[in-house]
Scaffold this motif. Sequence first.
Motif, short mmCIF file in Angstrom:
data_model
loop_
_atom_site.label_atom_id
_atom_site.label_comp_id
_atom_site.label_asym_id
_atom_site.label_seq_id
_atom_site.Cartn_x
_atom_site.Cartn_y
_atom_site.Cartn_z
N GLY A 25 32.66 10.98 -31.66
CA GLY A 25 33.62 11.95 -30.80
C GLY A 25 34.87 11.43 -30.52
O GLY A 25 35.71 12.33 -30.13
N LEU A 26 35.18 10.29 -30.50
CA LEU A 26 36.65 9.79 -30.29
C LEU A 26 37.04 9.04 -31.19
O LEU A 26 36.42 8.22 -32.02
CB LEU A 26 36.59 9.07 -28.94
CG LEU A 26 36.44 9.61 -27.57
CD1 LEU A 26 36.03 8.99 -26.53
CD2 LEU A 26 37.27 10.91 -27.19
N ALA A 27 38.53 9.07 -31.48
CA ALA A 27 38.82 8.28 -32.57
C ALA A 27 39.54 6.90 -31.97
O ALA A 27 40.34 6.80 -31.24
CB ALA A 27 40.49 8.96 -32.77
N SER A 28 38.24 5.99 -31.78
CA SER A 28 38.62 4.85 -30.92
C SER A 28 38.19 3.51 -31.61
O SER A 28 38.38 2.61 -30.95
CB SER A 28 37.62 5.09 -29.62
OG SER A 28 36.13 5.11 -30.14
N SER A 29 37.66 3.53 -33.01
CA SER A 29 37.39 2.63 -33.65
C SER A 29 38.61 1.76 -34.47
O SER A 29 39.33 2.50 -34.92
CB SER A 29 36.47 2.78 -34.71
OG SER A 29 35.18 3.24 -34.15
N ASN A 30 38.53 0.45 -34.35
CA ASN A 30 39.74 -0.10 -34.92
C ASN A 30 39.25 -0.68 -36.36
O ASN A 30 38.22 -1.19 -36.64
CB ASN A 30 39.96 -1.62 -34.40
CG ASN A 30 41.31 -2.25 -34.64
OD1 ASN A 30 41.67 -1.89 -35.58
ND2 ASN A 30 41.60 -3.16 -34.05
N ASN A 31 40.17 0.18 -37.62
CA ASN A 31 39.63 -0.42 -38.85
C ASN A 31 41.06 -1.20 -39.54
O ASN A 31 41.02 -1.21 -40.58
CB ASN A 31 39.54 1.06 -39.58
CG ASN A 31 40.85 1.75 -39.82
OD1 ASN A 31 41.90 1.43 -39.14
ND2 ASN A 31 40.83 2.96 -40.65
N GLY A 32 41.63 -1.47 -38.42
CA GLY A 32 42.84 -2.35 -38.95
C GLY A 32 43.99 -1.94 -38.73
O GLY A 32 45.37 -2.31 -39.38
N SER A 33 44.31 -0.54 -38.78
CA SER A 33 45.43 0.14 -38.74
C SER A 33 45.94 0.08 -37.42
O SER A 33 45.66 -0.32 -36.55
CB SER A 33 45.17 1.67 -39.24
OG SER A 33 44.21 2.35 -38.30
#
Length: 313
Positions: A92-100
Amino acid sequence: MLFKSAIITLATIGAAVAQRPSNESICDYYTTALLKQNNATNQYTLLTLLVNTVVIGNYTQPNVGVSVPGILSPKGMYNGTKVNLMPYFDGGLASSNNGSKMGVAKNFLDGGAAAPLMKNMPADDKSSNQYKLMTHLYQFFGSLLGCSGVGMTGFSAYSGHASMYEVHKFMVLDPYEVGYFIEQVGLAAASFGVAKTDINAVVGVLESMFDYRCAPKSTAIKSQGLQYQSICSDEKCPLAMNSTCAAQPSLSQPLVANSTLAGGEGSNSTSMSGTPTSSMSSSNSPSSTPNVAVQYTPELTGLFSGALLLLAL
């Protein structure tokens, strides 16, 4: 790991109620008390039960009279403030860190949601985000609690990111959210009969490591050395002594996700029951009780029934 009819019993009353020896870790001591034999497989089982309870709340019976809402309860409350951590997990939130340079939406409930957790499993699908998250949690907390079997057959060593700050920085968690998470860890431990002194010790470690903004580097996993670990980064979080804010810049609040983010993973409609709904179904309902029972003697229940932990920042 599926236990269709797992019955957890205490080895002896004396072993359970005696004070934990200072030279024995919390993990090893309570593995022996609850599962009789202290080995890597049983330690992993204990951490599975504990972490799954932290996530979805009480699901084993009995639970020493301690109510655990779980970190995914949509009606969380901490120090009079409502807390809802679900959007960080369901995309529901753009809150994960994928390295960007910015957060992305990611669904961590894609491995069966609550159903496998109530069977003492991390997920139905080993390729899912949920499986990776849950197994990393078992491993991480296994190390923090001093499980001697970590790294042996039956209990893999932690293989996740070294810096919890980096993992969580796009979430911009506030002190109520972090406090609620830590409180659930304490309540889950109390629900299995862990002594108040041991709960306080665990909570103290979690608070010092995660609860202060711009905290200096500390060691969570010995093999990974010093890393930035604090996950409380909102401006309302208490500032750490010897703070290092220049190395950990404040970020804006995470964006609300939608179906165009993370390959369509963004959603506020997935409950831990796996059924599309606007709120998480209760994990305390009779239908959610699995074939797992933690058996306590009357003596143990009486001793630890008051082991509730109410945290205050």
